[in-house]
Enzyme design. Structure first.
Site, mmCIF file in Angstrom:
data_model
loop_
_atom_site.group_PDB
_atom_site.id
_atom_site.type_symbol
_atom_site.label_atom_id
_atom_site.label_comp_id
_atom_site.label_asym_id
_atom_site.label_seq_id
_atom_site.Cartn_x
_atom_site.Cartn_y
_atom_site.Cartn_z
ATOM 1 N N LYS A 24 -34.333 -19.561 12.237
ATOM 2 C CA LYS A 24 -33.115 -20.263 11.465
ATOM 3 C C LYS A 24 -31.793 -19.947 11.759
ATOM 4 C CE LYS A 24 -31.019 -19.640 6.984
ATOM 5 N NZ LYS A 24 -30.111 -19.170 7.222
ATOM 6 N N ASN A 25 -31.507 -18.672 12.114
ATOM 7 C CA ASN A 25 -30.036 -18.237 12.543
ATOM 8 C C ASN A 25 -29.831 -18.575 13.765
ATOM 9 O OD1 ASN A 25 -29.865 -17.597 9.738
ATOM 10 N ND2 ASN A 25 -29.941 -15.426 10.145
ATOM 11 N N CYS A 120 -14.284 -20.057 -0.496
ATOM 12 C CA CYS A 120 -14.788 -18.394 -0.862
ATOM 13 C C CYS A 120 -13.668 -17.753 0.157
ATOM 14 C CB CYS A 120 -15.986 -18.181 -0.211
ATOM 15 S SG CYS A 120 -16.373 -18.552 1.419
ATOM 16 N N ARG A 125 -17.989 -13.091 1.305
ATOM 17 C CA ARG A 125 -18.109 -13.855 2.591
ATOM 18 C C ARG A 125 -16.892 -14.932 3.106
ATOM 19 N NH1 ARG A 125 -23.930 -16.411 3.233
ATOM 20 N NH2 ARG A 125 -23.747 -15.413 5.287
ATOM 21 N N ASP A 310 -31.291 -9.249 5.936
ATOM 22 C CA ASP A 310 -31.877 -10.202 5.538
ATOM 23 C C ASP A 310 -33.539 -10.077 5.252
ATOM 24 O OD1 ASP A 310 -29.970 -12.074 6.093
ATOM 25 O OD2 ASP A 310 -30.809 -13.066 7.542
ATOM 26 N N ARG A 403 -34.457 -23.760 2.087
ATOM 27 C CA ARG A 403 -33.079 -23.597 2.858
ATOM 28 C C ARG A 403 -33.728 -22.697 4.344
ATOM 29 N NH1 ARG A 403 -27.671 -21.708 1.193
ATOM 30 N NH2 ARG A 403 -27.342 -21.900 3.443
HETATM 31 C C1 UD1 Z 1 -25.314 -14.582 9.639
HETATM 32 C C2 UD1 Z 1 -26.550 -14.990 9.092
HETATM 33 C C3 UD1 Z 1 -27.474 -14.057 7.741
HETATM 34 C C4 UD1 Z 1 -27.193 -12.728 8.029
HETATM 35 C C5 UD1 Z 1 -25.829 -12.433 8.732
HETATM 36 C C6 UD1 Z 1 -25.903 -10.740 8.687
HETATM 37 C C7 UD1 Z 1 -26.645 -17.240 10.020
HETATM 38 C C8 UD1 Z 1 -26.499 -18.638 9.559
HETATM 39 N N1 UD1 Z 1 -26.488 -16.650 8.991
HETATM 40 O O1 UD1 Z 1 -24.277 -14.661 8.619
HETATM 41 O O2 UD1 Z 1 -28.335 -14.635 7.726
HETATM 42 O O3 UD1 Z 1 -27.620 -12.151 6.814
HETATM 43 O O4 UD1 Z 1 -25.376 -12.872 9.906
HETATM 44 O O5 UD1 Z 1 -26.995 -10.533 9.812
HETATM 45 O O6 UD1 Z 1 -26.735 -16.932 11.165
HETATM 46 N N2 UD1 Z 1 -17.043 -11.239 7.067
HETATM 47 C C9 UD1 Z 1 -15.833 -11.052 6.637
HETATM 48 N N3 UD1 Z 1 -14.867 -11.968 7.379
HETATM 49 C C10 UD1 Z 1 -15.474 -12.942 8.191
HETATM 50 C C11 UD1 Z 1 -16.773 -13.123 8.602
HETATM 51 C C12 UD1 Z 1 -17.534 -12.004 7.845
HETATM 52 O O7 UD1 Z 1 -15.467 -10.167 5.794
HETATM 53 O O8 UD1 Z 1 -14.699 -13.705 8.873
HETATM 54 C C13 UD1 Z 1 -18.115 -10.102 6.256
HETATM 55 C C14 UD1 Z 1 -19.211 -10.932 5.403
HETATM 56 O O9 UD1 Z 1 -18.364 -11.287 4.284
HETATM 57 C C15 UD1 Z 1 -20.199 -9.777 5.567
HETATM 58 C C16 UD1 Z 1 -20.057 -9.347 6.854
HETATM 59 O O10 UD1 Z 1 -18.858 -9.364 7.478
HETATM 60 O O11 UD1 Z 1 -20.048 -8.867 4.412
HETATM 61 C C17 UD1 Z 1 -21.246 -9.831 7.685
HETATM 62 O O12 UD1 Z 1 -21.197 -11.008 8.042
HETATM 63 P P1 UD1 Z 1 -21.651 -12.076 9.250
HETATM 64 O O13 UD1 Z 1 -21.924 -11.162 10.124
HETATM 65 O O14 UD1 Z 1 -20.391 -12.855 9.594
HETATM 66 O O15 UD1 Z 1 -22.633 -12.865 8.559
HETATM 67 P P2 UD1 Z 1 -22.866 -14.482 8.635
HETATM 68 O O16 UD1 Z 1 -22.516 -14.856 9.951
HETATM 69 O O17 UD1 Z 1 -22.135 -15.192 7.449
#
Ligand code: UD1
Length: 423
Positions: A24-25, A120, A125, A310, A403
């Site tokens: 999925k990711n 958000c 996130r 995850d 999902r």
């Molecule tokens: C992706 C995955 C999700 C997985 C996560 C971490 C997809 C669709 N989803 O989510 O399943 O759990 O990676 O392996 O690929 N953060 C910030 N600012 C930002 C971006 C992120 O503070 O601009 C924080 C987030 O709130 C979180 C952490 O960084 O606490 C990790 O987030 P991130 O690695 O970006 O995860 P996703 O890409 O949203």
């Protein structure tokens, strides 16, 4: 959409062989990356997930013409017809991964109008790392009503140090950089297997991306990319979920396409618990034979190659039924222990210390209860808990389950689980 429930009966000793879906990711971001090239991208091993249909709808909103043959798991995305750069609030709200289209739109068209993801920006996130990276590359960003208006004039290559190796920010920035003249460096980049899968397709499309140790991506912009055919990697998170289902039911299952080379830390923890893990070959295939006296192990989630956040929820279920006490530290997301309360309803002994630490004291058995799935990964964890629990578990909130997983209940039933879905 939010109706229906999953009814799970205790199911001892899952047994047999099971195949994985595409990740999925990986598929969501790879679908978004199709915007970078004009032509027909052909993706194989595409999972039929609710989020995949959302991303399909999003790309169609931008003007792409898409066919998805679920029988052959093949998707064709024709981007020659793209005619818009606007993603509506409805689509943004349903799936945070929608933000992943911003980088490709900026790279290809120099502009993107993306609705704010579910209000958000200041809360959990956020997307601040994505936006700071874009701004650094020369994108003017303005909040207009519900939308972020982004205009690049033009994009410029930069060195960017991510303060945290965010998966989404790394992917978005990389996709913005592949068509940007000059050399972009992303230092402290995420290197999750799904990020590497994106790099693999981008390279196939003609992008120049090097990975420098440790965690630095060097991207040399090219002027054009071509649409290609590409097979999505198997889902390591689905694999982990199935292995835990076997572990908590005292089962014995094989997953021939399990990508164990990217699951070391997770498999190590299962082994420490006492489960017997056998690798089939150097690069894929895992068999798990459960121990009937699993030992509690503590773990800490972290960016790859750390323990995947995850799989934290399903692994918590395994700790609920292990001998001894374990401590779980969630370091990636600030609010990802929300399943604790639901597991407590089933008799689990968990004490939460704030929103990041949970201490789990193993119990002899869990009991079926009515539970509510709070998010995608917790939904799978609760189904797994139901398999191990005495009596019947009824889980609502199954849209989360849809999902993230393609007919996971059918796969579990084929291994001997007793699960019924009432849509
Ligand atoms: C992706 C995955 C999700 C997985 C996560 C971490 C997809 C669709 N989803 O989510 O399943 O759990 O990676 O392996 O690929 N953060 C910030 N600012 C930002 C971006 C992120 O503070 O601009 C924080 C987030 O709130 C979180 C952490 O960084 O606490 C990790 O987030 P991130 O690695 O970006 O995860 P996703 O890409 O949203």
């Amino acid at each position: 959409m939010n109706g229906g429930c999953i009814v799970v009966e205790q199911s001892v000793g899952l047994q047999g062989e099971v195949a994985l879906e595409g990740a999925k990711n990986a598929v969501l971001v790879i679908m978004a990356s199709s915007v970078l090239a004009s032509g027909v991208t052909i993706l194989t091993n595409v999972p039929a997930l609710a989020d995949v249909f959302q991303m399909k709808q999003l790309l169609e909103q931008l003007g792409a013409v898409i066919t998805f043959d679920q029988a052959t798991k093949t998707m064709e995305i024709n981007t020659t017809t793209l005619n818009d750069c606007v993603v509506s609030p409805e689509l943004m709200r349903k799936m945070r991964a929608s933000i992943l289209v911003a980088g490709p739109l900026l790279a290809r068209f120099g502009r993107a109008r993306v609705a704010l993801p579910g209000g958000c920006l200041l809360g959990a996130r956020p997307i601040d790392l994505h936006l700071r990276a874009f701004a650094r590359m020369g994108v003017a960003i303005e909040v207009v009503g519900e939308y972020l208006h982004m205009n690049a004039h033009p994009l410029c290559a930069q060195t960017f140090v991510l303060e945290y190796p965010s998966v989404g920010a790394t992917e978005n920035m990389m996709m913005a950089a592949v068509l940007t003249q000059g050399v972009t460096r992303i230092i402290n980049a995420a290197v999750e297997p799904e990020v590497l899968d994106l790099i693999a397709i981008l390279r196939k499309m003609g992008a120049r991306i090097e990975i420098e140790v440790p965690g630095t991506l060097v991207i040399e912009g090219v002027s054009v990319l071509s649409a290609v055919e590409y097979e999505i990697i198997p889902d390591r998170l689905e694999a982990g979920t199935l292995l835990i289902a076997a572990a908590v039911t005292n089962g014995h299952i094989s997953i021939p396409d399990c990508p164990h080379t990217v699951m070391d830390v997770f498999l190590e923890r299962l082994t420490e618990m006492g489960h017997e893990i056998t690798l089939h070959s150097a690069n894929k295939g895992v068999t798990l034979k459960a121990t009937d006296v699993p030992r509690a192990v503590s773990f800490r989630t972290g960016p790859y190659p750390g323990f995947p956040t995850d799989l934290q929820a399903p692994m918590m279920v395994a700790q609920c039924l292990a001998l001894g006490t374990s401590v779980i530290y969630e370091t990636v997301f600030e609010n990802r222990l929300v399943h604790t309360r639901e597991l407590q309803k089933m008799g689990a002994q968990i004490v939460q210390d704030g929103s990041l630490i949970a201490t789990v004291k193993g119990v002899d058995c869990l009991y079926g209860a009515s539970v509510i799935a709070p998010d995608i990964r917790a939904s799978a964890a609760l189904v797994i808990a139901g398999l191990a629990a005495q009596g019947q578990t009824i889980m609502t909130g199954i849209h989360h389950f849809r999902r993230g997983y393609t007919r996971l209940e059918d796969k579990l039933c084929a291994l001997g689980a007793r699960i019924k879905v009432q849509e």
